[in-house]
Design a protein around this motif. Sequence first.
Motif, PDB file in Angstrom:
ATOM      1  N   THR A   1     -64.149 -15.333  18.395  1.00 35.75           N
ATOM      2  CA  THR A   1     -64.981 -14.307  17.783  1.00 35.75           C
ATOM      3  C   THR A   1     -65.461 -13.335  18.848  1.00 35.75           C
ATOM      4  OG1 THR A   1     -66.995 -13.898  16.504  1.00 35.75           O
ATOM      5  CG2 THR A   1     -67.046 -15.733  18.034  1.00 35.75           C
ATOM      6  N   SER A   2     -65.738 -12.122  18.426  1.00 32.56           N
ATOM      7  CA  SER A   2     -66.347 -11.109  19.300  1.00 32.56           C
ATOM      8  C   SER A   2     -67.638 -10.592  18.689  1.00 32.56           C
ATOM      9  CB  SER A   2     -65.364  -9.948  19.524  1.00 32.56           C
ATOM     10  OG  SER A   2     -64.985  -9.383  18.278  1.00 32.56           O
ATOM     11  N   ALA A   3     -68.173 -11.377  17.733  1.00 31.82           N
ATOM     12  CA  ALA A   3     -69.377 -10.932  17.035  1.00 31.82           C
ATOM     13  C   ALA A   3     -70.585 -10.859  17.965  1.00 31.82           C
ATOM     14  CB  ALA A   3     -69.674 -11.883  15.873  1.00 31.82           C
ATOM     15  N   TRP A   4     -70.604 -11.662  19.031  1.00 31.01           N
ATOM     16  CA  TRP A   4     -71.739 -11.665  19.949  1.00 31.01           C
ATOM     17  C   TRP A   4     -71.407 -10.989  21.271  1.00 31.01           C
ATOM     18  CZ3 TRP A   4     -72.646 -17.641  19.608  1.00 31.01           C
ATOM     19  CH2 TRP A   4     -72.850 -17.992  18.266  1.00 31.01           C
ATOM     20  N   GLY A   5     -70.225 -10.469  21.391  1.00 28.82           N
ATOM     21  CA  GLY A   5     -69.754  -9.887  22.635  1.00 28.82           C
ATOM     22  C   GLY A   5     -68.291 -10.226  22.820  1.00 28.82           C
ATOM     23  N   ASP A   6     -67.735  -9.809  23.914  1.00 25.98           N
ATOM     24  CA  ASP A   6     -66.312 -10.031  24.148  1.00 25.98           C
ATOM     25  C   ASP A   6     -66.041 -11.469  24.573  1.00 25.98           C
ATOM     26  OD1 ASP A   6     -65.832  -7.407  23.564  1.00 25.98           O
ATOM     27  OD2 ASP A   6     -65.979  -6.743  25.656  1.00 25.98           O
ATOM     28  N   GLY A   7     -64.982 -12.050  24.000  1.00 25.12           N
ATOM     29  CA  GLY A   7     -64.427 -13.300  24.504  1.00 25.12           C
ATOM     30  C   GLY A   7     -65.234 -14.550  24.251  1.00 25.12           C
ATOM     31  N   TRP A   8     -65.574 -14.837  22.987  1.00 23.77           N
ATOM     32  CA  TRP A   8     -66.254 -16.079  22.645  1.00 23.77           C
ATOM     33  C   TRP A   8     -65.295 -17.000  21.918  1.00 23.77           C
ATOM     34  CZ3 TRP A   8     -71.425 -17.957  22.919  1.00 23.77           C
ATOM     35  CH2 TRP A   8     -72.297 -17.133  23.657  1.00 23.77           C
ATOM     36  N   THR A   9     -65.302 -18.289  22.271  1.00 24.89           N
ATOM     37  CA  THR A   9     -64.522 -19.310  21.572  1.00 24.89           C
ATOM     38  C   THR A   9     -65.455 -20.454  21.214  1.00 24.89           C
ATOM     39  OG1 THR A   9     -62.476 -18.747  22.741  1.00 24.89           O
ATOM     40  CG2 THR A   9     -62.583 -20.909  21.699  1.00 24.89           C
ATOM     41  N   ILE A  10     -65.511 -20.757  19.927  1.00 26.72           N
ATOM     42  CA  ILE A  10     -66.396 -21.807  19.426  1.00 26.72           C
ATOM     43  C   ILE A  10     -65.545 -22.983  18.966  1.00 26.72           C
ATOM     44  CG2 ILE A  10     -68.173 -22.402  17.741  1.00 26.72           C
ATOM     45  CD1 ILE A  10     -68.968 -19.486  17.696  1.00 26.72           C
ATOM     46  N   ALA A  11     -65.863 -24.168  19.419  1.00 24.25           N
ATOM     47  CA  ALA A  11     -65.088 -25.372  19.111  1.00 24.25           C
ATOM     48  C   ALA A  11     -65.838 -26.225  18.095  1.00 24.25           C
ATOM     49  CB  ALA A  11     -64.822 -26.179  20.379  1.00 24.25           C
TER      50      ALA A  11
END
Length: 488
Positions: free
Chosen positions: A157-167
């Motif tokens: 996701t980029s909803a909070w900024g660039d380059g987030w991955t949630i596991a």
Amino acid sequence: MSRRLRLLVTTVGLAALAWLLLASIERAIALAERFEGLPQGVRWLVGGVLLLLVSLGAAVTVWWLRPRRPRAPVTAPDRTSLEARIAQLRHDDAGVEELRSELTELDRRRASARTYLAVFGEISTGKSSLIAAMVPGAAPASDARGGTTREVTHYETSAWGDGWTIADVPGSAEAGGEARERLARAEALRAHAVVYVCAGDLTRSQAEELRWLGDFGKPLVLAVNKADQWTDIERDQILQHVREQADGIPDAVLAISAGGEERFTRRLADGSTEDVTRRRPAQWQPLRDALRRLLAAGPSALEAQRENAVLASLHERTGERERAYRADEAERIVSRYARRAIVGAMAAVAPGSDLVIQGALAASMVRALASLHDVRVTDVEVDNLLRQVRMTLRTGTSVVLAVAGNALKAFPGLGTLGGGVLHAFAYALIFDSFGRALAATLAERQALDQADAGERMRELLNEVDASRLRRLADLTGEALRLRHEPSD
């Protein structure tokens, strides 16, 4: 509770408190008057005792209320030494390949410059609903780690900024889910930060998981889910209790509502009923704000913590593989020398009497086992150990012969071949007991402890284990067959 009832309860409580205070003052005055009437020496004694009790109480209070020291994270070894240890393990072991792939994944994530966040917790606490609220409509991303895509789901996701991955990881505390729980814990250590989800007061297992994450120094937010089901007073009380249970380990403890679906039965105007399913709105803004503050520095600033956690976990897992490898290798060494002792003992007059002849063989086994466990031994230590073994066998020869004779009765083919077979089997028992005892001592103490090895050997010589005796009988029979087979 109505206003009048609250007023009545408050009035009664204040009256009771005032009565207790007056009674305490009256009692104190009476004690003071009695104290003044005591002889001077007794007054000094009673005063000293009271002063001591007050001082002890104050010291205990200060100790109990002292600021807790933060738990130091587990320190990982340097990567070079860890890679060297992994390289020494067997190449055909699937577990060793997992260790190597963990290092590859560590490098891949560092190069990706993405922020990895793991949502962790027990089953049925609302982790998946929380992720659905955090990343609405997100499709699972592919995971480069083979074999984990069915268990650990990644959402980019980029909803909070660039380059987030949630596991989204498997829930813990599931019956029969130990393998999935190991995957979940491994993924939590690979992440830059962890959101631990609970649904109320912490259970003992949840508190242990929090301490485990704290030991690895993971940036951690404890999210207490289902807050929309409580009143404001209940929410504040639960949060206060959870903070006390968490013992300062999380960086933040907050209440959220992950939303999700709720089902209920509604009665209609005509008297009929219908089942209704509706989605509860998610309320997780406090969690979003806490994560932004916690991860504001970016993945590069958090990489050192993440790498330390991964390498520390690899250090533990590598140690487990090393112990398993050494146990298997020690078993092979002991069996090899027991087979040689059987062949060399066929002409023995009595078991133990020719250990001088077998001394070189026994000394070689000691050095082989010590080398396997990286323990340095001197010739003097080996000689002293063998001298102690001889003393043990002199006093325990009858026991060895009794165990060997009774065991061979179960195998008529061997038991009728004469005393030579009895002595050979006895030597198999002696070398097997000696080797196993020494291997256990070296593995546990990382030193050549003669007393411990001797005690373990005595226990094994007296042990009547059917499977072990059967294995030694098979070993004896195999050695005899090879000895009597004509050579080509």
